[in-house]
Scaffold this motif. Sequence first.
Motif, PDB file in Angstrom:
ATOM      1  N   LEU A 155       0.840  -1.198   0.000  1.00  0.00           N
ATOM      2  CA  LEU A 155       0.000   0.000   0.000  1.00  0.00           C
ATOM      3  C   LEU A 155       0.880   1.255   0.000  1.00  0.00           C
ATOM      4  CD1 LEU A 155      -2.594  -1.144   2.661  1.00  0.00           C
ATOM      5  CD2 LEU A 155      -2.895  -1.115   0.199  1.00  0.00           C
ATOM      6  N   PRO A 156       1.368   1.678  -1.162  1.00  0.00           N
ATOM      7  CA  PRO A 156       2.247   2.857  -1.186  1.00  0.00           C
ATOM      8  C   PRO A 156       1.532   4.135  -0.741  1.00  0.00           C
ATOM      9  CG  PRO A 156       1.753   2.125  -3.417  1.00  0.00           C
ATOM     10  CD  PRO A 156       1.179   1.115  -2.489  1.00  0.00           C
ATOM     11  N   THR A 157       0.233   4.218  -0.936  1.00  0.00           N
ATOM     12  CA  THR A 157      -0.497   5.408  -0.515  1.00  0.00           C
ATOM     13  C   THR A 157      -0.466   5.535   1.007  1.00  0.00           C
ATOM     14  OG1 THR A 157      -1.969   5.104  -2.393  1.00  0.00           O
ATOM     15  CG2 THR A 157      -2.683   6.617  -0.688  1.00  0.00           C
ATOM     16  N   GLY A 158      -0.619   4.436   1.699  1.00  0.00           N
ATOM     17  CA  GLY A 158      -0.554   4.456   3.157  1.00  0.00           C
ATOM     18  C   GLY A 158       0.823   4.838   3.656  1.00  0.00           C
ATOM     19  N   TYR A 159       1.845   4.379   2.948  1.00  0.00           N
ATOM     20  CA  TYR A 159       3.229   4.696   3.319  1.00  0.00           C
ATOM     21  C   TYR A 159       3.474   6.192   3.166  1.00  0.00           C
ATOM     22  CZ  TYR A 159       8.327   4.607   3.278  1.00  0.00           C
ATOM     23  OH  TYR A 159       9.640   4.837   3.541  1.00  0.00           O
ATOM     24  N   VAL A 160       3.033   6.762   2.053  1.00  0.00           N
ATOM     25  CA  VAL A 160       3.228   8.193   1.803  1.00  0.00           C
ATOM     26  C   VAL A 160       2.427   9.006   2.818  1.00  0.00           C
ATOM     27  CG1 VAL A 160       2.793  10.045   0.145  1.00  0.00           C
ATOM     28  CG2 VAL A 160       3.753   7.870  -0.626  1.00  0.00           C
ATOM     29  N   THR A 161       1.223   8.594   3.107  1.00  0.00           N
ATOM     30  CA  THR A 161       0.393   9.303   4.083  1.00  0.00           C
ATOM     31  C   THR A 161       1.020   9.255   5.473  1.00  0.00           C
ATOM     32  OG1 THR A 161      -1.561   8.703   2.808  1.00  0.00           O
ATOM     33  CG2 THR A 161      -1.925   9.466   5.063  1.00  0.00           C
ATOM     34  N   ALA A 162       1.559   8.098   5.845  1.00  0.00           N
ATOM     35  CA  ALA A 162       2.202   7.968   7.155  1.00  0.00           C
ATOM     36  C   ALA A 162       3.445   8.845   7.236  1.00  0.00           C
ATOM     37  CB  ALA A 162       2.551   6.510   7.422  1.00  0.00           C
ATOM     38  N   LEU A 163       4.250   8.878   6.187  1.00  0.00           N
ATOM     39  CA  LEU A 163       5.445   9.733   6.190  1.00  0.00           C
ATOM     40  C   LEU A 163       5.056  11.207   6.299  1.00  0.00           C
ATOM     41  CD1 LEU A 163       7.890   8.150   3.601  1.00  0.00           C
ATOM     42  CD2 LEU A 163       8.165   8.332   6.061  1.00  0.00           C
ATOM     43  N   ASP A 164       4.037  11.614   5.565  1.00  0.00           N
ATOM     44  CA  ASP A 164       3.590  12.999   5.615  1.00  0.00           C
ATOM     45  C   ASP A 164       3.106  13.364   7.020  1.00  0.00           C
ATOM     46  OD1 ASP A 164       2.889  15.551   4.550  1.00  0.00           O
ATOM     47  OD2 ASP A 164       0.795  14.881   4.537  1.00  0.00           O
ATOM     48  N   ALA A 165       2.310  12.487   7.637  1.00  0.00           N
ATOM     49  CA  ALA A 165       1.819  12.744   8.988  1.00  0.00           C
ATOM     50  C   ALA A 165       2.959  12.794   9.993  1.00  0.00           C
ATOM     51  CB  ALA A 165       0.814  11.672   9.390  1.00  0.00           C
ATOM     52  N   MET A 166       3.938  11.908   9.839  1.00  0.00           N
ATOM     53  CA  MET A 166       5.090  11.897  10.749  1.00  0.00           C
ATOM     54  C   MET A 166       5.901  13.175  10.594  1.00  0.00           C
ATOM     55  SD  MET A 166       8.706  11.190  10.930  1.00  0.00           S
ATOM     56  CE  MET A 166       8.893  10.738   9.257  1.00  0.00           C
ATOM     57  N   ASN A 167       6.125  13.618   9.367  1.00  0.00           N
ATOM     58  CA  ASN A 167       6.882  14.859   9.143  1.00  0.00           C
ATOM     59  C   ASN A 167       6.161  16.062   9.741  1.00  0.00           C
ATOM     60  OD1 ASN A 167       9.151  13.875   7.852  1.00  0.00           O
ATOM     61  ND2 ASN A 167       8.161  13.894   5.842  1.00  0.00           N
ATOM     62  N   ARG A 168       4.846  16.132   9.556  1.00  0.00           N
ATOM     63  CA  ARG A 168       4.101  17.246  10.145  1.00  0.00           C
ATOM     64  C   ARG A 168       4.159  17.205  11.664  1.00  0.00           C
ATOM     65  NH1 ARG A 168      -1.315  16.658   8.648  1.00  0.00           N
ATOM     66  NH2 ARG A 168      -0.850  14.936   7.272  1.00  0.00           N
ATOM     67  N   HIS A 169       4.101  16.012  12.243  1.00  0.00           N
ATOM     68  CA  HIS A 169       4.144  15.888  13.700  1.00  0.00           C
ATOM     69  C   HIS A 169       5.514  16.285  14.241  1.00  0.00           C
ATOM     70  CE1 HIS A 169       3.514  14.376  17.721  1.00  0.00           C
ATOM     71  NE2 HIS A 169       4.585  13.618  17.600  1.00  0.00           N
ATOM     72  N   VAL A 170       6.572  15.792  13.632  1.00  0.00           N
ATOM     73  CA  VAL A 170       7.926  16.077  14.116  1.00  0.00           C
ATOM     74  C   VAL A 170       8.269  17.541  13.920  1.00  0.00           C
ATOM     75  CG1 VAL A 170      10.368  15.604  13.683  1.00  0.00           C
ATOM     76  CG2 VAL A 170       8.750  13.719  13.836  1.00  0.00           C
ATOM     77  N   ASN A 171       7.917  18.116  12.793  1.00  0.00           N
ATOM     78  CA  ASN A 171       8.266  19.499  12.512  1.00  0.00           C
ATOM     79  C   ASN A 171       7.403  20.492  13.277  1.00  0.00           C
ATOM     80  OD1 ASN A 171      10.346  18.820  10.788  1.00  0.00           O
ATOM     81  ND2 ASN A 171       8.990  18.718   9.008  1.00  0.00           N
ATOM     82  N   SER A 172       6.285  20.068  13.817  1.00  0.00           N
ATOM     83  CA  SER A 172       5.438  20.999  14.559  1.00  0.00           C
ATOM     84  C   SER A 172       6.035  21.356  15.907  1.00  0.00           C
ATOM     85  CB  SER A 172       4.049  20.404  14.762  1.00  0.00           C
ATOM     86  OG  SER A 172       4.118  19.324  15.672  1.00  0.00           O
ATOM     87  N   ALA A 173       6.930  20.542  16.429  1.00  0.00           N
ATOM     88  CA  ALA A 173       7.517  20.794  17.739  1.00  0.00           C
ATOM     89  C   ALA A 173       8.815  21.596  17.635  1.00  0.00           C
ATOM     90  CB  ALA A 173       7.790  19.472  18.454  1.00  0.00           C
ATOM     91  N   ARG A 174       9.166  22.032  16.469  1.00  0.00           N
ATOM     92  CA  ARG A 174      10.416  22.764  16.294  1.00  0.00           C
ATOM     93  C   ARG A 174      10.261  24.197  16.787  1.00  0.00           C
ATOM     94  NH1 ARG A 174      13.293  21.472  10.880  1.00  0.00           N
ATOM     95  NH2 ARG A 174      14.942  20.792  12.247  1.00  0.00           N
ATOM     96  N   PRO A 175      11.351  24.798  17.285  1.00  0.00           N
ATOM     97  CA  PRO A 175      11.279  26.171  17.798  1.00  0.00           C
ATOM     98  C   PRO A 175      10.891  27.186  16.726  1.00  0.00           C
ATOM     99  CG  PRO A 175      13.366  25.153  18.400  1.00  0.00           C
ATOM    100  CD  PRO A 175      12.663  24.205  17.506  1.00  0.00           C
ATOM    101  N   ASP A 176      11.227  26.920  15.465  1.00  0.00           N
ATOM    102  CA  ASP A 176      10.920  27.874  14.402  1.00  0.00           C
ATOM    103  C   ASP A 176       9.634  27.510  13.653  1.00  0.00           C
ATOM    104  OD1 ASP A 176      11.986  25.587  13.338  1.00  0.00           O
ATOM    105  OD2 ASP A 176      13.145  26.604  11.797  1.00  0.00           O
ATOM    106  N   ALA A 177       8.818  26.670  14.264  1.00  0.00           N
ATOM    107  CA  ALA A 177       7.554  26.273  13.641  1.00  0.00           C
ATOM    108  C   ALA A 177       6.605  27.464  13.605  1.00  0.00           C
ATOM    109  CB  ALA A 177       6.914  25.126  14.421  1.00  0.00           C
TER     110      ALA A 177
END
Length: 67
Positions: free
Chosen positions: A3-25
Amino acid sequence: MELPTGYVTALDAMNRHVNSARPDAPVQVERARPALLTSTRRAAAVALHRLADRIQPRPVPAAPRCS
């Protein structure tokens, strides 16, 4: 991957989650809202305090003691 769509969706969600906690967010400024119904809330609080004072049981008077 099956399921490549699920993989891409999971990566996108993970990137948004990790980058939201950055000081320059990006931050959304919280706007102060004006207090609504202030006089009504104050009147209700006064009425409830008076009601509680009337309902509260009074202490039993102490019996006179002989010494």
